[in-house]
Design a protein around this motif. Structure first.
Motif, PDB file in Angstrom:
ATOM      1  N   PHE A  53       0.841  -1.194   0.000  1.00 35.69           N
ATOM      2  CA  PHE A  53       0.000   0.000   0.000  1.00 35.69           C
ATOM      3  C   PHE A  53       0.880   1.248   0.000  1.00 35.69           C
ATOM      4  O   PHE A  53       1.882   1.295   0.698  1.00 35.69           O
ATOM      5  N   ASN A  54       0.476   2.255  -0.785  1.00 39.10           N
ATOM      6  CA  ASN A  54       1.132   3.556  -0.732  1.00 39.10           C
ATOM      7  C   ASN A  54       0.334   4.437   0.219  1.00 39.10           C
ATOM      8  O   ASN A  54      -0.834   4.735  -0.047  1.00 39.10           O
ATOM      9  N   ASN A  79      -5.345   2.569  -3.948  1.00 36.16           N
ATOM     10  CA  ASN A  79      -4.532   1.414  -3.539  1.00 36.16           C
ATOM     11  C   ASN A  79      -5.132   0.102  -4.012  1.00 36.16           C
ATOM     12  O   ASN A  79      -4.411  -0.875  -4.250  1.00 36.16           O
ATOM     13  N   ASN A 118      -2.793  -2.334  -6.043  1.00 35.24           N
ATOM     14  CA  ASN A 118      -2.575  -3.729  -5.646  1.00 35.24           C
ATOM     15  C   ASN A 118      -3.038  -4.685  -6.730  1.00 35.24           C
ATOM     16  O   ASN A 118      -2.401  -5.711  -6.982  1.00 35.24           O
TER      17      ASN A 118
END
Length: 430
Positions: free
Chosen positions: A123-124, A132, A136
């Motif tokens: 995750f950012n 996200n 992902n």
């Protein structure tokens, strides 16, 4: 691979680390490895290294986190990976997920692998929950169209509808793991790898997540690799189980047999006196050398009656004055026979200053009413300095002793309460 529908196969997997360094640690070791490789010879450091036993001091800088791991998983199977802390479970999952490479051996797999190894991995924190999900999904090899088709289901399952357009750096760890699990599960990987991260979620979400994993394997024919200390979950969810000990597979069978093997071996630890237990963690400035159960009359007892007053005393070695007790943290946990935690007492959240024990060779926990029903429970304890992080552990022993709880007249009704490994809460009908 064989004619069976094998989707994942581990062959002779070993993983070696050098303690205290990143990589091999020295140019001379790197050159030595390179020189052997150029000449077509075996890595010289494969012949050195200690077994991954945290409880003993090693003779080598190298340690084998895993040694000669072999197993295969068929499509649709749910494999439970069981073992004590430090047995190598997470290292194995990282290798299977291709997060890290094995030192020796090969992994053969078919299809996409989605991994839930740590909360928020991939995750950012600056991106929103929605962004996200797309990130992902892309990492898992999904197209934007495929992700969009599943987006509403993912958001609904995660329970994060209200916050889906908020940056994930503002999420709690529980919200993060909900969203991460939803992404991994709904984007339909062929192999789903789940570490203990589900322990972060609340009970309701854990139940949903386990139900979803069952659906993935039974209806979707997909494969799940599952690591958990919750033996009831392993029994109900998994079809096969392997038990790891010091980085080696010591047992492999159906899930129930694997759980029974693990619990039987774990119970044998209690036959060793606490002072002699070598599987403890921590720096060891002080150590617990015994645990006593004391009744209200001050007598040491072997059994406890449900609902009675109880004192649990941790007897310490005589290294008094070596620590600042005002920063000392003590945790005591009780688990049932399937390793489900049923009660815990943490000195920091109770606001307890342990300075009162600074000149004593024991620490007491007083429980005014022992509210567990009749049954057998085990006690684990943890001493730390300032926090519950592993680097601050002073002394940790799992399954230090058993507590045999007898049924009692908890309600003072003239009737003994029923047995069963769970808690009784005070209350009344009106």
């Amino acid at each position: 691979m064989s004619t069976k529908n094998i989707i994942l196969k581990a062959e002779n997997i070993s993983k070696q680390y050098r303690l205290g360094t990143v990589g091999t640690g020295t140019i001379s070791h790197d050159l030595n490895r390179w020189w052997h490789k150029v000449r077509g010879k075996e890595d010289p450091y494969l012949k050195v290294g200690d077994t991954n036993d945290r409880s003993t001091k090693g003779e080598s800088d190298y340690v084998w986190a895993l040694q000669d791991i072999n197993f295969e998983v068929e499509a649709g199977e749910v494999l439970g990976i069981i073992g004590k802390n430090g047995a190598g479970k997470s290292t194995l999952l990282k290798i299977l997920s291709k997060v890290t490479a094995p030192t020796t051996g090969t992994i053969k797999s078919r299809g996409r692998i989605a991994s839930l190894l740590e909360v928020g991995t991939g995750f950012n924190p600056e991106l929103t929950g929605r962004e996200n999900i797309y990130l992902n999904g892309a990492i898992l090899g999904m197209t934007k169209k495929e992700i969009t088709a599943k987006l509403d289901e993912i958001i609904e399952f995660s329970g994060c509808q209200r916050y889906v357009d908020t940056p994930t750096k503002r999420y709690s760890s529980g919200m993060t793991v909900r969203l991460a699990f939803a992404v991994a599960a709904f984007l339909e990987p062929e192999i789903l790898v789940v570490d203990e991260v589900l322990a972060v979620g609340d009970a309701e979400f854990q139940k949903k997540a386990i139900g979803k994993m069952q659906d993935i394997s039974r209806e979707g024919g997909r494969t799940v690799l599952f690591v958990s200390h919750n033996m009831a979950a392993v029994k109900s969810l998994c079809t096969k189980g392997i038990v790891l000990e010091h980085g080696k597979v010591v047992f492999s069978s159906d899930a129930e047999s694997a759980v029974n093997y693990y619990l039987t071996n774990a119970s044998q630890l209690k036959d060793t006196s606490i002072a002699d237990r070598t599987d403890r963690l921590g720096s060891g400035e002080i150590k617990v050398i015994g645990v006593d159960l004391i009744n209200q009359k001050g007598e040491i007892v072997e059994q406890v009656i449900s609902g009675d007053w109880l004192k649990i005393r941790l007897n310490l070695n005589a290294n008094l004055g070596v620590l600042d007790y005002s920063k000392l943290f003590v945790g005591i946990a009780l688990r049932d026979q399937e390793e489900t935690r049923v009660a815990s007492f943490f000195s920091d959240e109770m606001g307890t200053d342990l300075s009162q024990f600074e000149d004593k060779d024991y620490i007491d926990l007083v429980i005014p009413q022992f509210n567990l029903r009749g049954g057998m429970y085990d006690v684990s304890f943890q001493l730390g300095l300032g926090s519950t992080r592993p680097e601050d552990f002073i002394d940790v022993v799992e399954k230090a002793m058993d507590i045999d709880v007898l049924p009692g007249d908890f309600w003072k009704s003239g009737k003994l309460n029923r047995t069963g490994n769970y808690m009784i809460l005070d209350g009344y009908y009106k």
